[in-house]
Design a protein around this motif. Structure first.
Motif, PDB file in Angstrom:
ATOM      1  N   SER A  54       0.993  -1.019  -0.156  1.00 48.12           N
ATOM      2  CA  SER A  54      -0.055  -0.114  -0.009  1.00 48.12           C
ATOM      3  C   SER A  54       0.985   1.289   0.016  1.00 48.12           C
ATOM      4  O   SER A  54       0.381   2.332   0.100  1.00 48.12           O
ATOM      5  CB  SER A  54      -0.799   0.001   1.243  1.00 48.12           C
ATOM      6  OG  SER A  54      -0.213  -0.037   2.310  1.00 48.12           O
TER       7      SER A  54
ATOM      8  N   ALA B 188     -11.742  -5.538  -6.888  1.00 47.24           N
ATOM      9  CA  ALA B 188     -12.818  -5.096  -5.906  1.00 47.24           C
ATOM     10  C   ALA B 188     -13.870  -6.322  -6.015  1.00 47.24           C
ATOM     11  O   ALA B 188     -14.755  -6.295  -5.844  1.00 47.24           O
ATOM     12  CB  ALA B 188     -13.443  -4.120  -6.709  1.00 47.24           C
TER      13      ALA B 188
ATOM     14  N   MET C 225     -13.803 -10.197  -3.444  1.00 49.75           N
ATOM     15  CA  MET C 225     -13.053 -11.333  -2.691  1.00 49.75           C
ATOM     16  C   MET C 225     -13.635 -12.415  -3.090  1.00 49.75           C
ATOM     17  O   MET C 225     -12.883 -13.518  -3.293  1.00 49.75           O
ATOM     18  CB  MET C 225     -13.255 -10.810  -0.873  1.00 49.75           C
ATOM     19  CG  MET C 225     -12.716 -12.034  -0.211  1.00 49.75           C
ATOM     20  SD  MET C 225     -12.676 -12.140   1.513  1.00 49.75           S
ATOM     21  CE  MET C 225     -11.952 -10.352   1.773  1.00 49.75           C
TER      22      MET C 225
ATOM     23  N   ASP D  50      -7.456  -3.948  -4.568  1.00 50.57           N
ATOM     24  CA  ASP D  50      -8.524  -3.698  -3.521  1.00 50.57           C
ATOM     25  C   ASP D  50      -8.140  -2.787  -2.605  1.00 50.57           C
ATOM     26  O   ASP D  50      -7.048  -2.738  -2.114  1.00 50.57           O
ATOM     27  CB  ASP D  50      -8.976  -5.197  -3.081  1.00 50.57           C
ATOM     28  CG  ASP D  50     -10.638  -5.118  -2.517  1.00 50.57           C
ATOM     29  OD1 ASP D  50     -10.766  -4.203  -1.507  1.00 50.57           O
ATOM     30  OD2 ASP D  50     -11.365  -5.642  -3.123  1.00 50.57           O
ATOM     31  N   ILE D  51      -9.131  -2.246  -1.886  1.00 51.19           N
ATOM     32  CA  ILE D  51      -9.068  -1.208  -0.945  1.00 51.19           C
ATOM     33  C   ILE D  51      -8.877  -1.744   0.280  1.00 51.19           C
ATOM     34  O   ILE D  51      -8.340  -1.363   1.355  1.00 51.19           O
ATOM     35  CB  ILE D  51     -10.045  -0.057  -1.002  1.00 51.19           C
ATOM     36  CG1 ILE D  51      -9.913   1.191  -0.028  1.00 51.19           C
ATOM     37  CG2 ILE D  51     -11.389  -0.586  -0.395  1.00 51.19           C
ATOM     38  CD1 ILE D  51      -8.530   2.023  -0.496  1.00 51.19           C
ATOM     39  N   ASN D  52      -9.338  -3.081   0.460  1.00 51.93           N
ATOM     40  CA  ASN D  52      -9.393  -3.999   1.674  1.00 51.93           C
ATOM     41  C   ASN D  52      -8.124  -4.776   1.613  1.00 51.93           C
ATOM     42  O   ASN D  52      -8.004  -5.826   0.908  1.00 51.93           O
ATOM     43  CB  ASN D  52     -10.577  -4.628   1.876  1.00 51.93           C
ATOM     44  CG  ASN D  52     -10.671  -5.380   3.184  1.00 51.93           C
ATOM     45  OD1 ASN D  52      -9.662  -5.375   4.066  1.00 51.93           O
ATOM     46  ND2 ASN D  52     -11.757  -6.141   3.230  1.00 51.93           N
ATOM     47  N   PRO D  53      -7.180  -4.635   2.497  1.00 50.86           N
ATOM     48  CA  PRO D  53      -5.983  -5.352   2.694  1.00 50.86           C
ATOM     49  C   PRO D  53      -6.350  -7.109   2.668  1.00 50.86           C
ATOM     50  O   PRO D  53      -5.428  -7.937   2.254  1.00 50.86           O
ATOM     51  CB  PRO D  53      -5.055  -5.006   3.756  1.00 50.86           C
ATOM     52  CG  PRO D  53      -5.621  -3.719   4.080  1.00 50.86           C
ATOM     53  CD  PRO D  53      -6.849  -3.584   3.619  1.00 50.86           C
ATOM     54  N   ALA D  54      -7.521  -7.233   3.556  1.00 52.21           N
ATOM     55  CA  ALA D  54      -7.712  -8.746   3.563  1.00 52.21           C
ATOM     56  C   ALA D  54      -8.073  -9.249   2.370  1.00 52.21           C
ATOM     57  O   ALA D  54      -7.826 -10.721   2.326  1.00 52.21           O
ATOM     58  CB  ALA D  54      -8.849  -8.910   4.660  1.00 52.21           C
ATOM     59  N   THR D  55      -8.476  -8.604   1.525  1.00 51.89           N
ATOM     60  CA  THR D  55      -8.815  -9.344   0.078  1.00 51.89           C
ATOM     61  C   THR D  55      -7.624  -9.861  -0.500  1.00 51.89           C
ATOM     62  O   THR D  55      -7.528 -11.272  -1.280  1.00 51.89           O
ATOM     63  CB  THR D  55      -9.717  -8.578  -0.572  1.00 51.89           C
ATOM     64  OG1 THR D  55     -11.157  -8.006  -0.082  1.00 51.89           O
ATOM     65  CG2 THR D  55     -10.016  -9.084  -2.252  1.00 51.89           C
TER      66      THR D  55
ATOM     67  N   LYS E 107      -5.809 -12.865   1.409  1.00 53.03           N
ATOM     68  CA  LYS E 107      -6.414 -14.127   1.595  1.00 53.03           C
ATOM     69  C   LYS E 107      -6.134 -15.025   0.434  1.00 53.03           C
ATOM     70  O   LYS E 107      -6.125 -16.091   0.615  1.00 53.03           O
ATOM     71  CB  LYS E 107      -7.948 -13.746   1.476  1.00 53.03           C
ATOM     72  CG  LYS E 107      -8.942 -14.971   1.814  1.00 53.03           C
ATOM     73  CD  LYS E 107     -10.368 -14.788   1.985  1.00 53.03           C
ATOM     74  CE  LYS E 107     -10.681 -13.932   3.079  1.00 53.03           C
ATOM     75  NZ  LYS E 107     -10.568 -14.886   4.259  1.00 53.03           N
TER      76      LYS E 107
ATOM     77  N   VAL F 111      -2.798  -2.566  -2.573  1.00 55.37           N
ATOM     78  CA  VAL F 111      -3.993  -2.149  -1.834  1.00 55.37           C
ATOM     79  C   VAL F 111      -4.203  -0.845  -2.012  1.00 55.37           C
ATOM     80  O   VAL F 111      -3.305   0.288  -2.029  1.00 55.37           O
ATOM     81  CB  VAL F 111      -3.750  -2.176  -0.160  1.00 55.37           C
ATOM     82  CG1 VAL F 111      -4.792  -1.481   0.666  1.00 55.37           C
ATOM     83  CG2 VAL F 111      -3.455  -3.592   0.100  1.00 55.37           C
TER      84      VAL F 111
ATOM     85  N   ASP G 128      -7.318   2.330  -3.963  1.00 52.60           N
ATOM     86  CA  ASP G 128      -8.775   2.751  -4.594  1.00 52.60           C
ATOM     87  C   ASP G 128      -8.804   2.041  -5.837  1.00 52.60           C
ATOM     88  O   ASP G 128      -7.968   2.560  -6.780  1.00 52.60           O
ATOM     89  CB  ASP G 128      -8.919   3.944  -4.629  1.00 52.60           C
ATOM     90  CG  ASP G 128     -10.388   4.455  -5.100  1.00 52.60           C
ATOM     91  OD1 ASP G 128     -11.594   4.343  -4.465  1.00 52.60           O
ATOM     92  OD2 ASP G 128     -10.527   4.693  -6.211  1.00 52.60           O
TER      93      ASP G 128
END
Length: 413
Positions: free
Chosen positions: A181, A349, A351, A371-376, A379, A392, A394
């Motif tokens: 990121s 965008a 998961m 993705d904006i979400n690091p978990a995605t 995983k 990570v 937008d």
């Protein structure tokens, strides 16, 4: 420990913690080990080598350990011949079946190494009689097993190859970078663009996996430009991306939000279901385009440029659109059918569909998840897609920059 096997592994075993993972897995699965040889590479580009004696109290446990270790690229020093058993029930593998990885795999049959087609994780290996004397080996999902099929069992006679981290000057750095990121986004965009260019120059397809965030963030125009520039060959998505893209084309909204003003509109919450109804009335997305009902957007561009898409639904879907696979097993089969000649995969965008695609994609295909979400983006690697690299950020801004990099006519809207 009454049963043992000598295995070996090559690669960057220390800086990737691969050796530590191998030894941990042996212990976790109830085995023991003795490291008989460990040669450390002298330079950063030099691979290391380890030779390990793996043992277990039971043969069944040893076979499970050997299969598990192959996800790290561990092979038996003397692999022997593959054991083949016949399935006696539809939808059920024989006991002790080999659980496949997504790594390049070879199976030794009658003294010959046979390359496994379409390597995929968490499947079995089916042996098919070839046209000549050489058999064919393919990965096989459990749902597709039929009584009488010849299935590879145990870990003997199997060899896997892990993609090696390589980077030539100016090329896409496959397996070069972890989730990031903080790296300059312009550099990351350029690297992804280079990967796509290399795939196209090699005559391979660029596979996209997209979620509705592509539309919500206002990046539809950017993705349309990428389709027109030839950098979207196949799209995997769900009901949502297509529905919101069509809603945007018909009503100028996404989930009832005016994309030009960023504000809700009166009765806008109805737009997505009215958009679905319009396409269902036409018969399909393609039919809506041909009838002049759908005249813009991502799905319109895919149809008019002859590109393929596979939409697989979920229990939360409205409608759904008539093109959506509501049987997920049939959806998986449709996705697998589009993987031939895939040379690069970009996931944006989503998961659910990213993990689903990662599960069926060979490890040899470069894969980038945005993705904006690091978990995605983490995983995928956690679930076995070791080649996955994450960004990570937008999604809307990323796709606009990617379009400006790859489409000479695109300008920020």
């Amino acid at each position: 420990m009454a049963h043992s096997e000598i295995v070996e592994i090559r690669g960057h075993l220390i800086d990737t913690a691969a050796l530590s993972k191998v030894l941990n897995d042996i212990a976790e699965y109830g085995g023991d080990y003795v490291v008989e040889q460990f040669d450390i590479g002298h330079g950063s580009a030099d691979p290391s080598y380890a030779r390990i004696n793996v043992s277990a109290a039971r043969e069944e446990t040893l076979q499970r350990i050997l299969m598990r270790l192959q996800i790290h690229g561990v092979n038996q020093v003397d692999p022997g011949e593959a054991q083949v058993d016949v399935a006696d029930m539809d939808g059920v593998f024989p006991d002790g079946f080999y659980s496949s990885t997504n790594l390049e795999t070879q199976v030794r049959l009658d003294g010959r190494w046979v390359r496994v087609r379409n390597p995929e994780m968490d499947c079995g290996l089916v042996v098919l009689d070839g046209d000549d004397t050489a058999p064919e080996v393919r990965t096989l999902p459990m749902s597709d097993v039929r009584a009488g099929m010849k299935i590879v069992c145990g870990a003997s006679g199997i060899k896997v190859t892990v993609p090696i981290s390589t980077k030539e000057e100016g090329s896409f750095g496959f397996m070069e970078s972890d989730v990031s990121s903080e790296k300059p986004q312009a550099v990351l965009v350029r690297q992804v663009a280079d990967g796509m260019r290399e795939a196209k120059e090699a005559g391979r397809k660029v596979l996209w996996v997209g979620g509705p965030g592509v539309v919500h963030t206002g990046a539809s125009d950017a993705m349309v430009a990428l389709v027109e520039a030839g950098y979207v060959d196949v799209l995997f998505a769900g009901n949502a991306l297509a529905t919101h893209d069509i809603e945007s084309a018909l009503y100028g909204t996404s989930l009832g939000i005016d994309l030009a003003r960023g504000q809700g509109v009166e009765h806008g919450h109805e737009h997505h279901i009215r958009a679905i109804n319009t396409i269902r009335k036409a018969g399909s997305i393609r039919a809506a385009v041909e009838q002049g009902v759908l005249t813009s957007g991502i799905m319109h561009s895919l149809v008019t440029h002859g590109k393929d898409f596979v939409l697989v639904g979920s229990v939360r879907d409205d409608g759904p659109l008539p093109d959506v696979y509501t049987d997920v097993i049939e959806g998986q089969r449709a996705m697998r059918a589009e993987l031939d000649d895939a040379g690069f995969c970009l996931m944006v965008a989503t998961m659910l569909h990213s993990v689903a695609t990662g599960n069926i994609l060979p490890a040899s295909v470069p894969l980038v998840c945005v993705d904006i979400n690091p978990a995605t983006v983490t995983k995928l690697a956690d679930r076995g897609s070791s080649q996955a690299r994450g960004i990570v950020t937008d999604v809307g801004l990323f796709l606009e920059q990617l379009a400006m990099e790859l489409s000479p006519t695109y300008r920020r809207g």
